[in-house]
Design a protein around this motif. Structure first.
Motif, mmCIF file in Angstrom:
data_model
loop_
_atom_site.group_PDB
_atom_site.id
_atom_site.type_symbol
_atom_site.label_atom_id
_atom_site.label_comp_id
_atom_site.label_asym_id
_atom_site.label_seq_id
_atom_site.Cartn_x
_atom_site.Cartn_y
_atom_site.Cartn_z
ATOM 1 N N LEU A 22 0.412 -1.249 0.401
ATOM 2 C CA LEU A 22 0.171 -0.197 0.237
ATOM 3 C C LEU A 22 0.960 1.003 -0.281
ATOM 4 O O LEU A 22 0.276 2.593 -0.549
ATOM 5 C CB LEU A 22 -0.700 -0.005 1.643
ATOM 6 N N HIS A 36 1.421 3.246 -3.235
ATOM 7 C CA HIS A 36 -0.281 3.461 -3.829
ATOM 8 C C HIS A 36 -0.891 3.689 -3.348
ATOM 9 O O HIS A 36 -2.432 4.203 -3.131
ATOM 10 C CB HIS A 36 -1.529 2.087 -4.258
ATOM 11 N N LEU A 46 -8.603 2.331 -2.107
ATOM 12 C CA LEU A 46 -8.742 0.102 -1.826
ATOM 13 C C LEU A 46 -9.785 0.519 -1.516
ATOM 14 O O LEU A 46 -10.496 -0.009 -0.860
ATOM 15 C CB LEU A 46 -8.418 0.929 -0.181
ATOM 16 N N ALA A 77 -5.982 4.359 -0.290
ATOM 17 C CA ALA A 77 -4.834 2.875 0.325
ATOM 18 C C ALA A 77 -3.679 3.475 1.104
ATOM 19 O O ALA A 77 -3.320 3.045 2.679
ATOM 20 C CB ALA A 77 -4.382 2.201 -0.364
ATOM 21 N N SER A 84 -3.325 2.925 5.692
ATOM 22 C CA SER A 84 -2.135 2.679 6.223
ATOM 23 C C SER A 84 -2.098 3.980 7.187
ATOM 24 O O SER A 84 -1.797 3.556 8.379
ATOM 25 C CB SER A 84 -0.733 2.856 5.737
ATOM 26 N N PRO A 140 -2.099 -7.570 -2.362
ATOM 27 C CA PRO A 140 -3.009 -6.598 -2.957
ATOM 28 C C PRO A 140 -3.385 -6.793 -4.870
ATOM 29 O O PRO A 140 -2.149 -7.132 -4.947
ATOM 30 C CB PRO A 140 -3.230 -5.166 -2.084
ATOM 31 N N GLU A 162 -6.799 1.330 -9.012
ATOM 32 C CA GLU A 162 -6.958 1.207 -7.987
ATOM 33 C C GLU A 162 -6.421 -0.154 -6.750
ATOM 34 O O GLU A 162 -5.822 -0.981 -7.519
ATOM 35 C CB GLU A 162 -8.855 0.334 -7.482
ATOM 36 N N VAL A 163 -6.692 -0.499 -5.522
ATOM 37 C CA VAL A 163 -5.967 -1.705 -4.970
ATOM 38 C C VAL A 163 -6.931 -2.340 -4.435
ATOM 39 O O VAL A 163 -8.036 -1.883 -4.299
ATOM 40 C CB VAL A 163 -5.099 -0.832 -3.632
ATOM 41 N N HIS A 164 -6.796 -2.871 -5.415
ATOM 42 C CA HIS A 164 -8.155 -4.098 -4.637
ATOM 43 C C HIS A 164 -7.513 -5.501 -3.851
ATOM 44 O O HIS A 164 -6.543 -5.972 -4.240
ATOM 45 C CB HIS A 164 -8.448 -5.341 -6.118
#
Length: 179
Positions: A29, A32, A37, A92, A96, A133, A139-141
């Protein structure tokens, strides 16, 4: 992990298919921070207004079904799957920052077993493990899958059987060992 009587206990690395640790998740993360997220479970993505409602860390000691002592650390992140205030999915970096804020007050083991507790506030909370991820479409999946019950003695036996079949005595030429 040794017990007070100096017997070794199985650690969290003995859990079969444990998913990603919080340290590994945060590491990905970090690159990014501005990307949304998105967590998915049960064939759908969490709603854009989801909240991280609680982060818990625990050290556990137990006896498994084979009378083997077990010990591990585990981190629980509770997601409230709601759509609220026309919000977008959390960046993200914000996720975090939440975990970092928790770490200022609660000791978080970066390699602890990671479990997500997910509920929409109506259905019962469900326990999930997280996959690594994937960055897709800006996008972060993170895919969450149900955390199933297991028999640790059986799991260890299966691992040993797999090693023995791959790394066992060779017939004829020596076999390279699988690790």
């Amino acid at each position: 992990m040794p017990t007070p009587d100096n017997h070794d206990l199985a650690g969290s690395t003995d859990f079969a298919d444990d998913g990603i640790s919080i340290g590994a998740l945060l590491s990905v993360l970090a690159g990014h921070k501005d990307k949304p997220l998105l967590f998915s479970y049960g064939g759908r993505t969490v709603k854009p207004g989801y909240h991280v409602t609680e982060v818990k860390a625990g050290a556990f000691a137990a006896l498994d079904c084979g009378a083997n002592p077990e010990a591990w650390t585990e981190l629980f992140i509770q997601l409230w799957d709601v759509d609220e205030d026309e919000r977008t999915h959390m960046p993200a970096g914000k996720f975090s920052a939440i975990i970092r804020k928790v770490s200022e007050h609660v000791a978080l083991d970066p390699v602890a077993r990671l479990t997500f507790e997910v509920s929409d506030g109506i259905a019962a909370m469900q326990l999930h493990k997280a996959s690594a991820p994937v960055i897709r479409g800006g996008e972060v999946h993170v895919a969450l899958s149900p955390r199933a019950a297991s028999c640790k003695p059986r799991d260890r036996w299966l691992v040993e059987q797999a090693k023995a079949s791959c790394c066992g005595p060779a017939k004829g030429d020596a076999q390279p060992c699988c690790s």
